[in-house]
Design a protein around this motif. Sequence first.
Motif, short mmCIF file in Angstrom:
data_model
loop_
_atom_site.label_atom_id
_atom_site.label_comp_id
_atom_site.label_asym_id
_atom_site.label_seq_id
_atom_site.Cartn_x
_atom_site.Cartn_y
_atom_site.Cartn_z
N ALA A 91 46.00 -18.42 -68.24
CA ALA A 91 46.18 -19.31 -68.28
C ALA A 91 47.49 -20.33 -68.08
O ALA A 91 46.97 -21.16 -69.41
N ASN A 92 48.63 -20.29 -67.97
CA ASN A 92 49.37 -20.71 -67.91
C ASN A 92 50.29 -20.56 -66.97
O ASN A 92 49.66 -20.18 -65.68
N THR A 93 51.97 -20.53 -67.72
CA THR A 93 53.11 -20.87 -66.32
C THR A 93 52.88 -19.31 -65.55
O THR A 93 53.07 -19.63 -64.17
N ASN A 94 52.24 -18.28 -65.84
CA ASN A 94 52.31 -17.45 -64.85
C ASN A 94 51.56 -17.37 -63.56
O ASN A 94 52.31 -16.90 -62.01
N PRO B 61 40.92 -19.02 -58.88
CA PRO B 61 40.21 -18.57 -60.62
C PRO B 61 40.43 -17.37 -60.66
O PRO B 61 40.54 -17.63 -62.29
N ILE B 62 40.40 -16.43 -59.78
CA ILE B 62 40.79 -15.18 -60.69
C ILE B 62 42.33 -14.80 -60.76
O ILE B 62 42.53 -14.68 -61.54
N ILE B 63 43.18 -15.57 -60.27
CA ILE B 63 44.41 -15.88 -60.69
C ILE B 63 44.44 -15.90 -61.62
O ILE B 63 44.63 -15.32 -62.81
N ILE B 64 44.12 -16.92 -62.84
CA ILE B 64 44.22 -17.92 -63.88
C ILE B 64 43.61 -16.83 -64.75
O ILE B 64 44.12 -16.10 -65.36
N ILE B 65 42.23 -16.33 -64.62
CA ILE B 65 41.44 -15.01 -65.46
C ILE B 65 42.84 -13.57 -65.49
O ILE B 65 42.93 -12.98 -66.74
N TRP B 66 42.90 -12.91 -64.38
CA TRP B 66 43.86 -12.30 -65.07
C TRP B 66 45.41 -12.41 -65.07
O TRP B 66 45.86 -12.11 -65.91
N ALA B 67 46.37 -13.66 -64.71
CA ALA B 67 47.22 -14.36 -64.95
C ALA B 67 47.64 -15.09 -66.14
O ALA B 67 48.34 -15.02 -67.03
N MET C 143 50.43 -18.36 -58.05
CA MET C 143 49.65 -19.25 -56.25
C MET C 143 51.62 -19.05 -55.86
O MET C 143 50.90 -19.12 -54.40
N ALA C 144 52.52 -19.78 -56.51
CA ALA C 144 52.64 -20.30 -55.66
C ALA C 144 54.01 -19.26 -54.65
O ALA C 144 53.79 -18.98 -53.31
N LEU C 145 54.03 -17.47 -54.93
CA LEU C 145 54.14 -16.88 -54.22
C LEU C 145 53.48 -16.32 -53.58
O LEU C 145 53.62 -15.78 -52.50
N LEU C 146 52.04 -16.48 -54.34
CA LEU C 146 51.11 -15.94 -52.87
C LEU C 146 50.51 -16.43 -52.02
O LEU C 146 51.09 -16.18 -50.29
N ILE C 147 52.01 -18.17 -51.91
CA ILE C 147 52.25 -18.60 -50.39
C ILE C 147 53.04 -18.57 -49.69
O ILE C 147 53.78 -18.38 -49.02
N ASN C 148 54.00 -17.75 -50.50
CA ASN C 148 55.36 -18.44 -49.91
C ASN C 148 56.25 -16.59 -49.34
O ASN C 148 56.94 -16.15 -48.77
N LEU C 149 55.58 -16.01 -50.00
CA LEU C 149 56.33 -14.58 -49.81
C LEU C 149 55.69 -13.67 -48.63
O LEU C 149 56.87 -13.62 -48.40
N ILE D 219 52.29 -26.81 -57.04
CA ILE D 219 51.93 -28.47 -57.31
C ILE D 219 50.28 -27.73 -57.10
O ILE D 219 49.18 -28.03 -58.17
N MET D 220 49.81 -26.70 -55.91
CA MET D 220 48.12 -26.28 -56.48
C MET D 220 48.37 -25.72 -57.45
O MET D 220 47.29 -25.54 -58.41
N GLY D 221 49.32 -24.89 -58.67
CA GLY D 221 48.89 -24.08 -59.90
C GLY D 221 48.88 -25.23 -60.42
O GLY D 221 48.42 -25.60 -60.97
N GLU D 222 49.71 -26.37 -60.45
CA GLU D 222 49.19 -27.21 -61.71
C GLU D 222 48.21 -27.72 -61.91
O GLU D 222 47.28 -28.45 -62.97
N PHE D 223 47.39 -27.87 -60.47
CA PHE D 223 45.94 -28.65 -60.75
C PHE D 223 45.40 -27.61 -61.02
O PHE D 223 44.19 -27.92 -62.01
N LEU D 224 45.20 -26.69 -61.03
CA LEU D 224 44.53 -25.26 -61.83
C LEU D 224 44.42 -25.08 -64.08
O LEU D 224 43.78 -25.10 -63.46
N VAL D 225 45.75 -24.65 -63.24
CA VAL D 225 46.33 -24.11 -64.84
C VAL D 225 47.37 -25.61 -65.10
O VAL D 225 47.81 -25.21 -64.20
#
Lengths: 262, 249
Positions: A131-134, A123-129, A139-145, A206-212
Amino acid sequence: MSEEAKKIIKKKKQKKYFIIFAQLFIVITFFIGWEILAKAKVINPFIFSSPSRILKTIYELILSGELWIHIYTTLYETILAFIIGISCGFIIAILLYEFPTLAKIIDPFLTMINSLPKVALGPIIIIWAGANTNSIIVMALLINLIVSILNIYNGFLGVDETKIKLLKSFGANKIQILKHLIIPESKRTIISSLKINISMTLIGVIMGEFLVSKKGIGYLIIYGTQVFNLTLVMAGILVLIVLSFLIYEVVSFIEKKLSTDR
Amino acid sequence: MNNLLDIHEIKKNYITDKEEIEAIKSISFSVKKGEIITLVGSSGCGKSSLLSIIAGIDHATNGSFQFHKENPIIGYMLQNDALFPWLTIYQNALLGLKIQKKNTKENQEYVKKLFKTYNLEEFMNKYPKELSGGMKQRVALIRTLAIKPDILLLDEPFSALDYQSRLAVSDDVFKIIKREKITTIMVSHDIAEAISMSDRIVVLSKRPCYVKKIYDIYLTNKQNPIENRKAKEFADYYNKIWKDLDIFV
Ligand SMILES: Nc1ncnc2c1ncn2[C@@H]1O[C@H](COP(=O)(O)OP(=O)(O)O)[C@@H](O)[C@H]1O
Ligand SMILES: [Mg+2]
Protein backbone atom coordinates in the motif's frame (compact mmCIF):
# COMPACT_ATOMS: atom_id res chain seq x y z
CA MET A 1 -0.23 41.43 -50.91
CA SER A 2 -3.50 42.26 -52.66
CA GLU A 3 -6.34 44.10 -50.94
CA GLU A 4 -8.46 41.00 -51.34
CA ALA A 5 -5.91 38.82 -49.54
CA LYS A 6 -5.56 41.36 -46.74
CA LYS A 7 -9.31 41.32 -46.25
CA ILE A 8 -9.41 37.53 -46.06
CA ILE A 9 -6.54 37.44 -43.59
CA LYS A 10 -8.26 40.08 -41.46
CA LYS A 11 -11.46 38.03 -41.52
CA LYS A 12 -9.59 34.93 -40.46
CA LYS A 13 -8.01 36.83 -37.57
CA GLN A 14 -11.39 38.13 -36.48
CA LYS A 15 -12.76 34.63 -36.51
CA LYS A 16 -9.87 33.48 -34.30
CA TYR A 17 -10.59 36.22 -31.78
CA PHE A 18 -14.26 35.39 -31.86
CA ILE A 19 -13.52 31.77 -31.02
CA ILE A 20 -11.30 32.72 -28.08
CA PHE A 21 -13.93 35.18 -26.92
CA ALA A 22 -16.66 32.53 -27.13
CA GLN A 23 -14.55 30.11 -25.13
CA LEU A 24 -13.86 32.65 -22.39
CA PHE A 25 -17.53 33.60 -22.39
CA ILE A 26 -18.57 29.99 -21.80
CA VAL A 27 -16.12 29.54 -18.92
CA ILE A 28 -17.00 32.82 -17.23
CA THR A 29 -20.74 32.36 -17.62
CA PHE A 30 -20.42 28.84 -16.26
CA PHE A 31 -18.63 29.94 -13.10
CA ILE A 32 -20.72 33.08 -12.50
CA GLY A 33 -23.92 31.12 -13.10
CA TRP A 34 -22.73 28.44 -10.72
CA GLU A 35 -21.86 31.05 -8.08
CA ILE A 36 -25.22 32.79 -8.40
CA LEU A 37 -27.24 29.56 -8.31
CA ALA A 38 -25.33 28.42 -5.23
CA LYS A 39 -25.69 31.79 -3.47
CA ALA A 40 -29.43 31.84 -4.22
CA LYS A 41 -29.65 28.25 -2.91
CA VAL A 42 -31.21 27.09 -6.20
CA ILE A 43 -28.63 24.32 -6.05
CA ASN A 44 -27.51 22.81 -2.78
CA PRO A 45 -24.11 24.40 -2.05
CA PHE A 46 -23.29 21.53 0.28
CA ILE A 47 -23.37 19.08 -2.60
CA PHE A 48 -22.50 21.33 -5.53
CA SER A 49 -20.21 23.73 -3.69
CA SER A 50 -19.48 27.04 -5.42
CA PRO A 51 -16.58 28.69 -7.23
CA SER A 52 -15.88 31.09 -4.36
CA ARG A 53 -15.74 28.25 -1.83
CA ILE A 54 -13.48 26.24 -4.13
CA LEU A 55 -11.12 29.16 -4.62
CA LYS A 56 -11.06 29.77 -0.89
CA THR A 57 -10.20 26.13 -0.25
CA ILE A 58 -7.43 26.22 -2.84
CA TYR A 59 -6.13 29.41 -1.26
CA GLU A 60 -6.04 27.75 2.13
CA LEU A 61 -4.30 24.72 0.70
CA ILE A 62 -1.69 27.02 -0.75
CA LEU A 63 -1.24 28.88 2.53
CA SER A 64 -0.76 25.69 4.51
CA GLY A 65 1.70 24.47 1.87
CA GLU A 66 -0.33 21.30 1.46
CA LEU A 67 -1.20 21.93 -2.17
CA TRP A 68 2.39 21.82 -3.32
CA ILE A 69 2.97 18.50 -1.61
CA HIS A 70 -0.02 16.99 -3.40
CA ILE A 71 0.94 18.45 -6.76
CA TYR A 72 4.55 17.43 -6.30
CA THR A 73 3.55 13.87 -5.38
CA THR A 74 1.25 13.42 -8.36
CA LEU A 75 3.73 15.03 -10.69
CA TYR A 76 6.59 12.90 -9.41
CA GLU A 77 4.60 9.68 -9.79
CA THR A 78 3.43 10.67 -13.25
CA ILE A 79 6.88 11.52 -14.55
CA LEU A 80 8.40 8.40 -13.04
CA ALA A 81 5.73 6.11 -14.49
CA PHE A 82 5.94 7.94 -17.80
CA ILE A 83 9.70 7.45 -18.09
CA ILE A 84 9.56 3.82 -16.99
CA GLY A 85 6.64 3.17 -19.34
CA ILE A 86 8.34 4.67 -22.38
CA SER A 87 11.69 2.97 -21.65
CA CYS A 88 10.24 -0.47 -20.94
CA GLY A 89 7.83 -0.10 -23.85
CA PHE A 90 10.79 0.65 -26.06
CA ILE A 91 12.84 -2.33 -24.91
CA ILE A 92 9.92 -4.75 -25.09
CA ALA A 93 9.00 -3.46 -28.55
CA ILE A 94 12.57 -4.18 -29.70
CA LEU A 95 12.34 -7.72 -28.33
CA LEU A 96 9.02 -8.30 -30.08
CA TYR A 97 10.45 -6.93 -33.29
CA GLU A 98 13.57 -9.06 -33.14
CA PHE A 99 11.67 -12.20 -32.17
CA PRO A 100 8.54 -12.35 -34.32
CA THR A 101 7.56 -15.71 -32.87
CA LEU A 102 7.55 -14.18 -29.40
CA ALA A 103 5.38 -11.36 -30.76
CA LYS A 104 2.91 -13.88 -32.20
CA ILE A 105 2.81 -15.83 -28.95
CA ILE A 106 2.07 -12.91 -26.70
CA ASP A 107 -0.15 -11.01 -29.11
CA PRO A 108 -3.47 -12.29 -27.68
CA PHE A 109 -2.29 -11.65 -24.13
CA LEU A 110 -1.38 -8.08 -24.95
CA THR A 111 -4.79 -7.55 -26.50
CA MET A 112 -6.44 -9.10 -23.47
CA ILE A 113 -4.56 -6.95 -20.97
CA ASN A 114 -5.11 -3.92 -23.14
CA SER A 115 -8.89 -4.35 -23.18
CA LEU A 116 -9.11 -5.18 -19.47
CA PRO A 117 -10.29 -2.32 -17.24
CA LYS A 118 -7.06 -2.07 -15.27
CA VAL A 119 -8.73 -0.72 -12.14
CA ALA A 120 -10.10 -4.23 -11.61
CA LEU A 121 -6.57 -5.30 -10.80
CA GLY A 122 -6.23 -2.61 -8.15
CA PRO A 123 -6.83 -4.74 -5.08
CA ILE A 124 -4.35 -7.39 -6.22
CA ILE A 125 -1.74 -4.78 -7.03
CA ILE A 126 -2.03 -3.34 -3.54
CA ILE A 127 -1.48 -6.74 -1.98
CA TRP A 128 1.45 -7.56 -4.23
CA ALA A 129 3.18 -4.21 -4.47
CA GLY A 130 2.19 -2.89 -1.04
CA ALA A 131 0.00 0.00 0.00
CA ASN A 132 2.48 2.62 -1.13
CA THR A 133 3.80 4.53 -4.12
CA ASN A 134 4.85 1.27 -5.79
CA SER A 135 1.22 0.33 -6.33
CA ILE A 136 0.51 3.68 -7.92
CA ILE A 137 3.43 3.31 -10.31
CA VAL A 138 2.38 -0.25 -11.17
CA MET A 139 -1.15 0.91 -11.83
CA ALA A 140 0.06 3.69 -14.13
CA LEU A 141 2.41 1.26 -15.91
CA LEU A 142 -0.42 -1.19 -16.48
CA ILE A 143 -2.22 1.54 -18.34
CA ASN A 144 0.60 3.22 -20.27
CA LEU A 145 2.96 0.31 -20.91
CA ILE A 146 0.78 -1.71 -23.28
CA VAL A 147 -0.04 1.41 -25.25
CA SER A 148 3.67 2.26 -25.44
CA ILE A 149 4.63 -1.23 -26.55
CA LEU A 150 1.97 -1.42 -29.24
CA ASN A 151 2.67 2.09 -30.51
CA ILE A 152 6.42 1.66 -30.75
CA TYR A 153 6.19 -1.89 -32.08
CA ASN A 154 3.82 -0.80 -34.83
CA GLY A 155 6.23 2.02 -35.61
CA PHE A 156 8.98 -0.58 -36.05
CA LEU A 157 6.79 -2.68 -38.34
CA GLY A 158 6.03 0.37 -40.46
CA VAL A 159 9.67 0.87 -41.40
CA ASP A 160 10.18 0.91 -45.16
CA GLU A 161 11.12 -2.57 -46.38
CA THR A 162 13.32 -1.09 -49.11
CA LYS A 163 15.53 0.59 -46.54
CA ILE A 164 15.97 -2.68 -44.67
CA LYS A 165 16.93 -4.36 -47.94
CA LEU A 166 19.40 -1.59 -48.65
CA LEU A 167 21.13 -2.01 -45.29
CA LYS A 168 21.20 -5.77 -45.73
CA SER A 169 22.84 -5.32 -49.12
CA PHE A 170 25.58 -3.38 -47.31
CA GLY A 171 25.94 -6.44 -45.11
CA ALA A 172 24.36 -4.87 -42.01
CA ASN A 173 23.66 -7.12 -39.04
CA LYS A 174 20.53 -6.93 -36.88
CA ILE A 175 22.02 -4.52 -34.39
CA GLN A 176 23.21 -2.20 -37.13
CA ILE A 177 19.77 -2.26 -38.73
CA LEU A 178 18.25 -1.36 -35.38
CA LYS A 179 20.75 1.38 -34.72
CA HIS A 180 20.88 2.99 -38.13
CA LEU A 181 17.32 2.51 -39.28
CA ILE A 182 14.65 1.07 -37.02
CA ILE A 183 15.28 3.25 -33.97
CA PRO A 184 15.83 6.57 -35.72
CA GLU A 185 12.92 5.90 -38.05
CA SER A 186 10.57 5.17 -35.17
CA LYS A 187 11.80 8.14 -33.18
CA ARG A 188 8.92 9.98 -34.80
CA THR A 189 6.42 7.35 -33.72
CA ILE A 190 7.76 7.45 -30.20
CA ILE A 191 7.60 11.22 -30.08
CA SER A 192 4.09 11.30 -31.43
CA SER A 193 3.00 8.76 -28.83
CA LEU A 194 4.33 10.86 -25.94
CA LYS A 195 1.12 12.88 -25.66
CA ILE A 196 -1.26 9.96 -25.54
CA ASN A 197 1.17 8.26 -23.17
CA ILE A 198 1.32 11.09 -20.65
CA SER A 199 -2.49 11.27 -20.55
CA MET A 200 -2.69 7.54 -19.94
CA THR A 201 -0.06 7.78 -17.23
CA LEU A 202 -1.94 10.52 -15.42
CA ILE A 203 -5.13 8.44 -15.51
CA GLY A 204 -3.22 5.53 -14.00
CA VAL A 205 -1.62 7.66 -11.30
CA ILE A 206 -4.91 9.19 -10.21
CA MET A 207 -6.54 5.75 -10.20
CA GLY A 208 -3.65 4.47 -8.12
CA GLU A 209 -3.97 7.38 -5.71
CA PHE A 210 -7.65 6.60 -5.34
CA LEU A 211 -6.73 3.12 -4.22
CA VAL A 212 -3.71 3.77 -1.98
CA SER A 213 -2.15 7.00 -0.99
CA LYS A 214 -1.65 9.57 1.68
CA LYS A 215 -0.56 12.29 -0.70
CA GLY A 216 -1.35 13.45 -4.20
CA ILE A 217 -4.26 15.05 -5.96
CA GLY A 218 -6.08 11.75 -6.30
CA TYR A 219 -5.77 11.41 -2.55
CA LEU A 220 -7.12 14.93 -2.06
CA ILE A 221 -10.20 14.07 -4.09
CA ILE A 222 -10.86 10.71 -2.43
CA TYR A 223 -10.25 12.18 1.03
CA GLY A 224 -12.73 14.98 0.33
CA THR A 225 -15.32 12.39 -0.64
CA GLN A 226 -14.75 10.37 2.52
CA VAL A 227 -15.27 13.36 4.81
CA PHE A 228 -18.05 14.58 2.52
CA ASN A 229 -16.27 17.85 1.85
CA LEU A 230 -17.42 18.37 -1.73
CA THR A 231 -15.65 21.70 -1.95
CA LEU A 232 -12.36 19.94 -1.35
CA VAL A 233 -13.24 17.35 -4.00
CA MET A 234 -13.94 20.03 -6.55
CA ALA A 235 -10.83 21.96 -5.58
CA GLY A 236 -8.87 18.78 -6.28
CA ILE A 237 -10.55 18.32 -9.63
CA LEU A 238 -9.87 21.92 -10.60
CA VAL A 239 -6.20 21.59 -9.69
CA LEU A 240 -6.07 18.35 -11.68
CA ILE A 241 -7.58 20.00 -14.74
CA VAL A 242 -4.99 22.77 -14.61
CA LEU A 243 -2.16 20.32 -13.93
CA SER A 244 -3.07 17.93 -16.74
CA PHE A 245 -3.44 20.84 -19.11
CA LEU A 246 0.02 22.11 -18.18
CA ILE A 247 1.60 18.66 -18.48
CA TYR A 248 0.00 18.24 -21.87
CA GLU A 249 1.33 21.59 -23.02
CA VAL A 250 4.84 20.77 -21.80
CA VAL A 251 4.80 17.43 -23.64
CA SER A 252 3.49 19.14 -26.78
CA PHE A 253 6.35 21.59 -26.49
CA ILE A 254 8.88 18.78 -26.08
CA GLU A 255 7.31 16.99 -29.02
CA LYS A 256 7.70 20.07 -31.20
CA LYS A 257 11.31 20.58 -30.09
CA LEU A 258 12.22 16.96 -30.80
CA SER A 259 10.52 16.75 -34.17
CA THR A 260 12.15 19.88 -35.57
CA ASP A 261 15.56 18.29 -35.30
CA ARG A 262 14.44 15.93 -38.07
CA MET B 1 38.03 -15.31 -69.20
CA ASN B 2 36.55 -11.89 -68.61
CA ASN B 3 33.36 -12.95 -66.87
CA LEU B 4 32.78 -11.33 -63.50
CA LEU B 5 29.80 -13.45 -62.56
CA ASP B 6 28.35 -16.77 -63.63
CA ILE B 7 24.79 -17.56 -62.72
CA HIS B 8 24.05 -21.22 -62.91
CA GLU B 9 20.52 -22.69 -62.95
CA ILE B 10 19.19 -20.55 -60.15
CA LYS B 11 15.78 -21.55 -58.96
CA LYS B 12 13.61 -19.79 -56.42
CA ASN B 13 10.44 -20.96 -54.72
CA TYR B 14 8.74 -18.90 -52.04
CA ILE B 15 6.90 -20.81 -49.39
CA THR B 16 4.04 -18.90 -47.82
CA ASP B 17 1.66 -20.07 -45.11
CA LYS B 18 -0.60 -21.64 -47.67
CA GLU B 19 1.33 -22.48 -50.80
CA GLU B 20 4.57 -22.71 -52.63
CA ILE B 21 5.12 -20.01 -55.24
CA GLU B 22 7.53 -20.82 -58.01
CA ALA B 23 9.14 -17.50 -58.84
CA ILE B 24 12.21 -18.52 -60.80
CA LYS B 25 12.22 -21.74 -62.78
CA SER B 26 15.85 -21.71 -63.83
CA ILE B 27 18.13 -18.88 -64.78
CA SER B 28 21.64 -19.10 -66.15
CA PHE B 29 23.73 -16.39 -67.75
CA SER B 30 27.11 -14.79 -67.37
CA VAL B 31 27.99 -11.21 -66.74
CA LYS B 32 31.08 -9.81 -68.40
CA LYS B 33 33.36 -7.40 -66.68
CA GLY B 34 32.34 -3.80 -67.35
CA GLU B 35 29.12 -4.47 -69.22
CA ILE B 36 25.65 -3.24 -68.52
CA ILE B 37 23.25 -6.11 -68.74
CA THR B 38 19.54 -5.54 -68.40
CA LEU B 39 16.85 -8.00 -67.40
CA VAL B 40 13.47 -7.36 -68.92
CA GLY B 41 10.39 -9.37 -68.15
CA SER B 42 6.78 -8.90 -67.23
CA SER B 43 5.96 -7.65 -63.78
CA GLY B 44 6.03 -10.33 -61.10
CA CYS B 45 8.14 -12.71 -63.18
CA GLY B 46 10.96 -12.91 -60.62
CA LYS B 47 13.45 -10.16 -61.57
CA SER B 48 13.72 -8.61 -58.11
CA SER B 49 13.99 -12.06 -56.59
CA LEU B 50 17.04 -12.77 -58.71
CA LEU B 51 18.73 -9.51 -57.73
CA SER B 52 18.03 -10.16 -54.03
CA ILE B 53 19.73 -13.51 -54.38
CA ILE B 54 22.79 -12.05 -56.08
CA ALA B 55 22.89 -9.26 -53.47
CA GLY B 56 23.03 -11.91 -50.77
CA ILE B 57 19.79 -10.79 -49.14
CA ASP B 58 17.92 -13.94 -50.06
CA HIS B 59 18.87 -17.53 -50.82
CA ALA B 60 18.25 -19.48 -53.99
CA THR B 61 16.18 -22.63 -53.65
CA ASN B 62 18.57 -24.31 -56.01
CA GLY B 63 21.47 -23.54 -58.29
CA SER B 64 24.42 -21.28 -57.67
CA PHE B 65 26.26 -18.20 -58.75
CA GLN B 66 29.91 -17.52 -58.71
CA PHE B 67 31.92 -14.32 -58.70
CA HIS B 68 35.34 -14.47 -60.31
CA LYS B 69 36.69 -12.21 -57.64
CA GLU B 70 37.29 -12.72 -53.98
CA ASN B 71 34.91 -10.96 -51.60
CA PRO B 72 33.12 -9.00 -54.27
CA ILE B 73 31.50 -5.78 -53.09
CA ILE B 74 27.92 -5.46 -54.23
CA GLY B 75 26.12 -2.18 -54.77
CA TYR B 76 22.35 -2.46 -54.72
CA MET B 77 19.94 0.24 -55.77
CA LEU B 78 16.22 -0.06 -55.47
CA GLN B 79 13.10 1.47 -56.91
CA ASN B 80 12.84 4.25 -54.42
CA ASP B 81 15.91 6.15 -53.34
CA ALA B 82 15.60 4.88 -49.74
CA LEU B 83 17.40 7.94 -48.41
CA PHE B 84 17.09 8.42 -44.67
CA PRO B 85 15.21 11.66 -44.03
CA TRP B 86 16.94 12.37 -40.70
CA LEU B 87 20.41 12.32 -42.27
CA THR B 88 21.95 14.96 -44.50
CA ILE B 89 22.74 14.03 -48.07
CA TYR B 90 26.38 13.62 -47.14
CA GLN B 91 25.62 11.44 -44.12
CA ASN B 92 23.31 9.37 -46.31
CA ALA B 93 26.10 8.83 -48.76
CA LEU B 94 28.38 7.59 -45.96
CA LEU B 95 25.85 5.03 -44.74
CA GLY B 96 27.26 2.01 -46.57
CA LEU B 97 30.80 2.89 -45.48
CA LYS B 98 29.66 3.16 -41.86
CA ILE B 99 27.92 -0.20 -42.00
CA GLN B 100 30.98 -1.82 -43.51
CA LYS B 101 33.25 -0.03 -41.01
CA LYS B 102 35.13 1.67 -43.80
CA ASN B 103 34.26 5.24 -42.92
CA THR B 104 37.85 6.43 -43.19
CA LYS B 105 39.15 9.92 -44.04
CA GLU B 106 40.26 8.60 -47.38
CA ASN B 107 36.85 7.20 -48.27
CA GLN B 108 35.16 10.37 -47.08
CA GLU B 109 37.35 12.31 -49.46
CA TYR B 110 36.31 9.92 -52.21
CA VAL B 111 32.63 10.55 -51.46
CA LYS B 112 33.20 14.30 -51.48
CA LYS B 113 34.91 13.92 -54.82
CA LEU B 114 31.91 12.02 -56.17
CA PHE B 115 29.61 14.82 -55.06
CA LYS B 116 31.85 17.32 -56.80
CA THR B 117 32.10 15.28 -59.98
CA TYR B 118 28.34 14.87 -60.21
CA ASN B 119 27.48 18.46 -59.37
CA LEU B 120 25.81 17.78 -56.05
CA GLU B 121 28.44 19.40 -53.88
CA GLU B 122 26.28 22.34 -52.85
CA PHE B 123 23.56 19.98 -51.61
CA MET B 124 25.75 17.89 -49.36
CA ASN B 125 24.48 19.45 -46.16
CA LYS B 126 20.86 19.53 -47.20
CA TYR B 127 18.24 16.97 -46.26
CA PRO B 128 16.62 14.59 -48.77
CA LYS B 129 13.28 16.37 -48.76
CA GLU B 130 14.96 19.48 -50.11
CA LEU B 131 16.01 17.66 -53.29
CA SER B 132 14.12 16.70 -56.43
CA GLY B 133 13.38 13.07 -57.19
CA GLY B 134 16.11 12.90 -59.82
CA MET B 135 18.71 14.39 -57.49
CA LYS B 136 17.78 11.95 -54.75
CA GLN B 137 18.27 9.07 -57.13
CA ARG B 138 21.71 10.38 -58.00
CA VAL B 139 22.55 10.67 -54.31
CA ALA B 140 21.39 7.07 -53.89
CA LEU B 141 23.81 6.14 -56.64
CA ILE B 142 26.66 8.00 -54.94
CA ARG B 143 25.86 6.18 -51.71
CA THR B 144 26.23 2.94 -53.64
CA LEU B 145 29.40 4.05 -55.41
CA ALA B 146 30.92 5.09 -52.09
CA ILE B 147 31.59 1.48 -51.16
CA LYS B 148 33.39 1.00 -54.50
CA PRO B 149 31.26 -1.90 -55.70
CA ASP B 150 32.53 -4.52 -58.10
CA ILE B 151 29.04 -4.96 -59.41
CA LEU B 152 26.02 -2.73 -59.41
CA LEU B 153 22.52 -4.17 -59.12
CA LEU B 154 19.85 -1.71 -60.18
CA ASP B 155 16.25 -2.75 -59.59
CA GLU B 156 14.07 -0.49 -61.73
CA PRO B 157 15.98 2.49 -60.38
CA PHE B 158 14.04 5.08 -62.34
CA SER B 159 10.52 3.74 -62.09
CA ALA B 160 9.50 6.17 -59.36
CA LEU B 161 10.41 9.18 -61.51
CA ASP B 162 8.27 11.03 -64.02
CA TYR B 163 9.12 10.56 -67.69
CA GLN B 164 11.24 13.70 -68.12
CA SER B 165 13.43 13.16 -65.06
CA ARG B 166 13.58 9.52 -65.93
CA LEU B 167 15.27 10.27 -69.22
CA ALA B 168 17.62 12.78 -67.65
CA VAL B 169 18.54 10.65 -64.65
CA SER B 170 19.01 7.46 -66.65
CA ASP B 171 21.32 9.41 -68.91
CA ASP B 172 23.28 10.66 -65.90
CA VAL B 173 23.43 7.26 -64.28
CA PHE B 174 24.58 5.71 -67.52
CA LYS B 175 27.43 8.19 -67.83
CA ILE B 176 28.45 7.65 -64.23
CA ILE B 177 28.46 3.87 -64.58
CA LYS B 178 30.42 4.01 -67.80
CA ARG B 179 32.93 6.50 -66.41
CA GLU B 180 33.49 4.46 -63.27
CA LYS B 181 33.53 1.30 -65.43
CA ILE B 182 31.27 -0.66 -63.12
CA THR B 183 29.74 -3.93 -64.15
CA THR B 184 25.98 -3.57 -63.87
CA ILE B 185 22.92 -5.75 -63.80
CA MET B 186 19.84 -3.63 -64.25
CA VAL B 187 16.18 -4.56 -64.14
CA SER B 188 13.75 -2.61 -66.25
CA HIS B 189 10.25 -3.02 -67.53
CA ASP B 190 10.86 -0.31 -70.10
CA ILE B 191 12.12 -1.88 -73.32
CA ALA B 192 13.32 1.43 -74.79
CA GLU B 193 15.27 2.24 -71.67
CA ALA B 194 16.83 -1.21 -71.71
CA ILE B 195 17.96 -0.96 -75.33
CA SER B 196 19.28 2.56 -74.91
CA MET B 197 21.41 1.72 -71.88
CA SER B 198 22.54 -1.87 -72.22
CA ASP B 199 25.31 -3.86 -73.78
CA ARG B 200 23.15 -6.94 -73.50
CA ILE B 201 19.54 -7.66 -72.71
CA VAL B 202 18.25 -10.81 -71.06
CA VAL B 203 14.61 -11.39 -71.85
CA LEU B 204 12.80 -13.40 -69.20
CA SER B 205 9.62 -15.38 -69.58
CA LYS B 206 6.57 -14.92 -67.42
CA ARG B 207 6.58 -16.35 -63.91
CA PRO B 208 8.12 -18.75 -63.14
CA CYS B 209 10.84 -17.16 -65.23
CA TYR B 210 13.55 -18.67 -67.34
CA VAL B 211 15.87 -17.00 -69.86
CA LYS B 212 13.96 -16.66 -73.08
CA LYS B 213 16.57 -14.86 -75.13
CA ILE B 214 19.74 -12.88 -74.78
CA TYR B 215 20.43 -9.97 -77.14
CA ASP B 216 23.75 -8.32 -77.76
CA ILE B 217 22.90 -4.74 -78.45
CA TYR B 218 24.80 -3.25 -81.36
CA LEU B 219 23.85 0.29 -82.16
CA THR B 220 25.66 2.31 -84.80
CA ASN B 221 27.26 5.33 -83.25
CA LYS B 222 26.56 4.21 -79.72
CA GLN B 223 26.83 7.06 -77.22
CA ASN B 224 24.44 8.11 -74.48
CA PRO B 225 20.97 6.70 -73.84
CA ILE B 226 19.05 9.61 -75.27
CA GLU B 227 21.02 9.62 -78.52
CA ASN B 228 20.98 5.83 -78.68
CA ARG B 229 17.21 5.90 -79.06
CA LYS B 230 17.74 7.42 -82.48
CA ALA B 231 19.95 4.59 -83.75
CA LYS B 232 18.60 2.78 -86.80
CA GLU B 233 18.70 -0.65 -85.14
CA PHE B 234 16.63 0.57 -82.21
CA ALA B 235 13.18 -0.18 -83.61
CA ASP B 236 14.23 -3.63 -84.69
CA TYR B 237 15.38 -4.60 -81.20
CA TYR B 238 12.29 -3.04 -79.76
CA ASN B 239 9.95 -5.08 -81.92
CA LYS B 240 11.79 -8.31 -81.28
CA ILE B 241 11.81 -7.89 -77.53
CA TRP B 242 8.20 -6.79 -77.53
CA LYS B 243 7.32 -10.03 -79.30
CA ASP B 244 9.42 -12.09 -76.90
CA LEU B 245 7.70 -10.57 -73.91
CA ASP B 246 4.36 -11.57 -75.37
CA ILE B 247 2.54 -8.72 -73.69
CA PHE B 248 -1.22 -8.60 -73.87
CA VAL B 249 -2.98 -5.41 -72.94
N1 LIG C 1 8.77 -12.78 -49.91
C1 LIG C 1 7.93 -13.34 -50.79
N2 LIG C 1 7.05 -14.28 -50.39
C2 LIG C 1 6.21 -14.85 -51.28
N3 LIG C 1 6.16 -14.57 -52.57
C3 LIG C 1 7.00 -13.64 -53.05
C4 LIG C 1 7.93 -12.97 -52.18
N4 LIG C 1 8.64 -12.10 -52.93
C5 LIG C 1 8.17 -12.22 -54.20
N5 LIG C 1 7.19 -13.13 -54.28
C6 LIG C 1 6.48 -13.55 -55.49
O1 LIG C 1 7.42 -13.98 -56.43
C7 LIG C 1 7.10 -13.51 -57.72
C8 LIG C 1 8.24 -12.73 -58.30
O2 LIG C 1 8.41 -11.52 -57.56
P1 LIG C 1 9.47 -10.43 -57.97
O3 LIG C 1 10.81 -11.07 -58.01
O4 LIG C 1 9.32 -9.29 -57.04
O5 LIG C 1 8.99 -10.01 -59.41
P2 LIG C 1 9.45 -8.80 -60.35
O6 LIG C 1 10.54 -8.05 -59.66
O7 LIG C 1 9.87 -9.44 -61.63
O8 LIG C 1 8.24 -7.95 -60.57
C9 LIG C 1 5.81 -12.71 -57.57
O9 LIG C 1 4.76 -13.51 -57.96
C10 LIG C 1 5.75 -12.39 -56.12
O10 LIG C 1 4.43 -12.33 -55.71
MG1 LIG D 1 10.52 -6.05 -58.99
